[in-house]
Enzyme design. Sequence first.
Site, PDB file in Angstrom:
ATOM      1  N   TRP A 102     -19.458  14.461  12.975  1.00  0.00           N
ATOM      2  CA  TRP A 102     -18.844  14.367  11.974  1.00  0.00           C
ATOM      3  C   TRP A 102     -18.808  14.825  10.116  1.00  0.00           C
ATOM      4  O   TRP A 102     -20.340  15.377  10.727  1.00  0.00           O
ATOM      5  CB  TRP A 102     -18.315  13.138  11.435  1.00  0.00           C
ATOM      6  CG  TRP A 102     -17.733  12.078  12.396  1.00  0.00           C
ATOM      7  CD1 TRP A 102     -17.605  12.837  13.959  1.00  0.00           C
ATOM      8  CD2 TRP A 102     -17.412  10.471  11.981  1.00  0.00           C
ATOM      9  NE1 TRP A 102     -16.430  11.672  13.730  1.00  0.00           N
ATOM     10  CE2 TRP A 102     -16.266   9.941  13.740  1.00  0.00           C
ATOM     11  CE3 TRP A 102     -17.706   9.770  11.538  1.00  0.00           C
ATOM     12  CZ2 TRP A 102     -16.208   8.945  13.760  1.00  0.00           C
ATOM     13  CZ3 TRP A 102     -17.638   8.222  11.447  1.00  0.00           C
ATOM     14  CH2 TRP A 102     -16.568   8.079  13.150  1.00  0.00           C
ATOM     15  N   GLU A 117      -5.483  -4.442  -0.147  1.00  0.00           N
ATOM     16  CA  GLU A 117      -6.059  -5.474   0.487  1.00  0.00           C
ATOM     17  C   GLU A 117      -6.703  -6.825   0.092  1.00  0.00           C
ATOM     18  O   GLU A 117      -6.317  -7.648   0.817  1.00  0.00           O
ATOM     19  CB  GLU A 117      -6.011  -5.399   2.097  1.00  0.00           C
ATOM     20  CG  GLU A 117      -4.859  -4.071   2.845  1.00  0.00           C
ATOM     21  CD  GLU A 117      -5.162  -2.397   2.430  1.00  0.00           C
ATOM     22  OE1 GLU A 117      -5.578  -2.748   1.367  1.00  0.00           O
ATOM     23  OE2 GLU A 117      -4.737  -2.430   3.885  1.00  0.00           O
ATOM     24  N   THR A 169       1.089  -1.095  -0.171  1.00  0.00           N
ATOM     25  CA  THR A 169      -0.279   0.577   0.089  1.00  0.00           C
ATOM     26  C   THR A 169       0.909   0.952   0.020  1.00  0.00           C
ATOM     27  O   THR A 169       2.496   0.999   1.078  1.00  0.00           O
ATOM     28  CB  THR A 169      -0.863   0.314   1.349  1.00  0.00           C
ATOM     29  OG1 THR A 169      -0.412   0.398   2.211  1.00  0.00           O
ATOM     30  CG2 THR A 169      -2.004  -1.147   1.487  1.00  0.00           C
ATOM     31  N   LYS A 201     -13.415  16.389  12.034  1.00  0.00           N
ATOM     32  CA  LYS A 201     -14.502  15.763  13.401  1.00  0.00           C
ATOM     33  C   LYS A 201     -14.369  17.387  13.978  1.00  0.00           C
ATOM     34  O   LYS A 201     -13.517  18.052  14.858  1.00  0.00           O
ATOM     35  CB  LYS A 201     -13.562  15.323  14.899  1.00  0.00           C
ATOM     36  CG  LYS A 201     -13.764  14.328  13.932  1.00  0.00           C
ATOM     37  CD  LYS A 201     -13.321  12.745  15.337  1.00  0.00           C
ATOM     38  CE  LYS A 201     -12.793  11.692  14.544  1.00  0.00           C
ATOM     39  NZ  LYS A 201     -12.014  10.694  14.066  1.00  0.00           N
TER      40      LYS A 201
HETATM   41  P1  ADP Z   1      -3.979   3.640  -0.907  1.00  0.00           P
HETATM   42  O1  ADP Z   1      -4.475   4.293  -1.820  1.00  0.00           O
HETATM   43  O2  ADP Z   1      -3.819   4.043   0.509  1.00  0.00           O
HETATM   44  O3  ADP Z   1      -2.341   3.312  -1.257  1.00  0.00           O
HETATM   45  P2  ADP Z   1      -5.263   1.774  -2.174  1.00  0.00           P
HETATM   46  O4  ADP Z   1      -4.509   1.995  -3.610  1.00  0.00           O
HETATM   47  O5  ADP Z   1      -5.659   0.389  -1.364  1.00  0.00           O
HETATM   48  O6  ADP Z   1      -4.372   1.940  -1.224  1.00  0.00           O
HETATM   49  O7  ADP Z   1      -6.208   2.150  -1.791  1.00  0.00           O
HETATM   50  C1  ADP Z   1      -7.973   1.664  -1.091  1.00  0.00           C
HETATM   51  C2  ADP Z   1      -8.705   3.252  -0.528  1.00  0.00           C
HETATM   52  O8  ADP Z   1      -8.870   3.607  -1.544  1.00  0.00           O
HETATM   53  C3  ADP Z   1     -10.115   2.570  -0.200  1.00  0.00           C
HETATM   54  O9  ADP Z   1     -10.111   2.543   1.251  1.00  0.00           O
HETATM   55  C4  ADP Z   1     -10.549   3.657  -0.065  1.00  0.00           C
HETATM   56  O10 ADP Z   1     -10.547   4.557   1.144  1.00  0.00           O
HETATM   57  C5  ADP Z   1     -10.617   4.292  -1.389  1.00  0.00           C
HETATM   58  N1  ADP Z   1     -11.303   4.044  -2.771  1.00  0.00           N
HETATM   59  C6  ADP Z   1     -11.272   3.179  -3.539  1.00  0.00           C
HETATM   60  N2  ADP Z   1     -12.341   3.157  -4.139  1.00  0.00           N
HETATM   61  C7  ADP Z   1     -12.888   3.941  -3.729  1.00  0.00           C
HETATM   62  C8  ADP Z   1     -14.249   4.722  -4.573  1.00  0.00           C
HETATM   63  N3  ADP Z   1     -14.782   4.214  -5.523  1.00  0.00           N
HETATM   64  N4  ADP Z   1     -14.371   5.817  -4.271  1.00  0.00           N
HETATM   65  C9  ADP Z   1     -14.009   6.271  -2.762  1.00  0.00           C
HETATM   66  N5  ADP Z   1     -13.147   6.323  -2.466  1.00  0.00           N
HETATM   67  C10 ADP Z   1     -12.142   4.511  -2.777  1.00  0.00           C
END
Ligand code: ADP
Length: 550
Positions: free
Chosen positions: A441, A326, A182, A436
């Site tokens: 929220w 994940e 990640t 917050k």
């Molecule tokens: P990071 O952005 O931390 O590198 P990821 O690529 O795994 O990790 O991103 C996952 C996160 O991206 C999700 O937990 C969510 O918060 C956000 N996300 C993914 N798809 C969407 C979506 N369609 N709309 C809003 N948020 C999204």
Amino acid sequence: MPGGTDQTLRPFLWRAEKMYPDREIVSRTNRGIERYTYTEFADRTAQLANAMTAAGIEEGDRVATFCWNHHRHFETYFGIPTIGAQLHTINPLLPDEHVQYIVENADDQIIFVDPSLLPKLEGAATDAPEFDGVSEYVVMDSEVPDTDLDNVTDYESFIDGHDADFDWPVLSEDQPAGMCYTSGTTGKPKGVEYTQKMLWAHTMMTLTPQGLGIHDTDVVMPVVPMFHVNAWGLPFSTTAAGAKHVYPGPSPSPEDLANLIEEEGVTITAGVPTVWLGLMDYLKNNDADVSSLEQVIIGGSAAPEAMIRYFEDKGIEVLHAWGMTEMSPIGSVAHMKAGLEGLDDAGYMEKRKTQGLMVPGLEFKIVGDDGEEVPWNGEDFGELWIRGPTVTQEYYKRPDANEEDFEDGYLKTGDVVSIDEDGYMKIVDRAKDVIKSGGEWISSVELENTLMAHDDVAEATVIGVPHERWQERPIAFVVPDEGIDEAALKDELLALVKDEYPKWWVPDDVVLIKEVPKTATGKFDKKVLRDQYADASMFEGSTPEDAAPE
Ligand code: ADP
């Protein structure tokens, strides 16, 4: 005992080779457009498998890639896991110290690297003891550019002369096959391992009509990088379907994408919203025929309504998808469900805008602050916990993170969501981005969507800035289109929020900026803004007394 019946990637390659020998794989590389068939793909993949074996790679070893989307990268997608090794896709946009950390953490043996990314890799590898375990670098081209790295071969020489048949081993479905970190917007990147079974299951889930529904007649162009969670699994699912692949290569511009769609007849494409903002802008100002497109998959961050409408007005279906590293990564897709045919336009858009329905195979619950599950009423929200065959059970060598993020077989996603009566999930925010204010929220995502709906706004993001009295207050950061009246825009934006939300949701200030900083995965990097703007008192309108929540 592993047997021929285990769930592994190999049968997908076998099927495409046997049943679709003439379907094409098209790739935009530094040398122009290259194309070949599944027959050649399978031959070259076997050559790659033999070459890696000759280089000493064994079952369980990790082999990394540092590459954009192209046919050679695609060959590693099958060549590495089907010999029992592990495909570790490194995100080349990460800072050097993260690249160093993950190369050492993953113990990578060989790194495949694009010619255009070689200087970046050199920068990270030079004098870095973290790279001591890397025995060879293979440049994705037919020659090696000048480099300070040792043991560098070009890909074509690496596979040349090797047999186009390989005696593929029978693997266990529990064999690790892939790995991705990640991006680590907070702290060190966390490694996620994908077993053969996880990738197999993800392929099957996304092939269903409730997933992405890929047909053998489709022409699939993943714009989402192959270094970002396996380009959402599309190289695997497109192969399993026997569909045509189109890879847009290094740093594709909107013009490159439009040309590929037009020339190759792309039917399905996938990427993050920022990619589509660029393409939409290009299509508004240029003549390009994208009428072959049937579906645009948008994920990674929320798809704004204006974007969904733009594509739907052209007769292109938007599949708004949500997922995580994940989860291999796709979790949900906003399809219209049976029984909702009678919805009016507003009702239809309400569903389309959500992150959608969980794909078959997953189970989830939403856990409120009190530890209890929240009801499916579209209003209450809590943290999304999820489990299923595509969801990892742990982070690689990170017991500290495992303790926090997993419970009872569930992954605690860190996403704050609500679910409506029909099962449509809506991301309210990421837990760390929720603002917050006065004990209540505020959803930064909702404010951003509202701001981005304004015609003169190119990008907008909202963060919570520490505030003495209210804990945090929302501040909006907006990239305006060129040549507009900035003062008027600020007023209009604040009025837009006032119209839709309680007074205390209205940002204390709208700061106009040139560009929203982005993470290595192309998302808005709120951490950078938070570090820069650490104090609410520096903003224009301090919170009016009556703007606080009751
Ligand atoms: P990071 O952005 O931390 O590198 P990821 O690529 O795994 O990790 O991103 C996952 C996160 O991206 C999700 O937990 C969510 O918060 C956000 N996300 C993914 N798809 C969407 C979506 N369609 N709309 C809003 N948020 C999204």
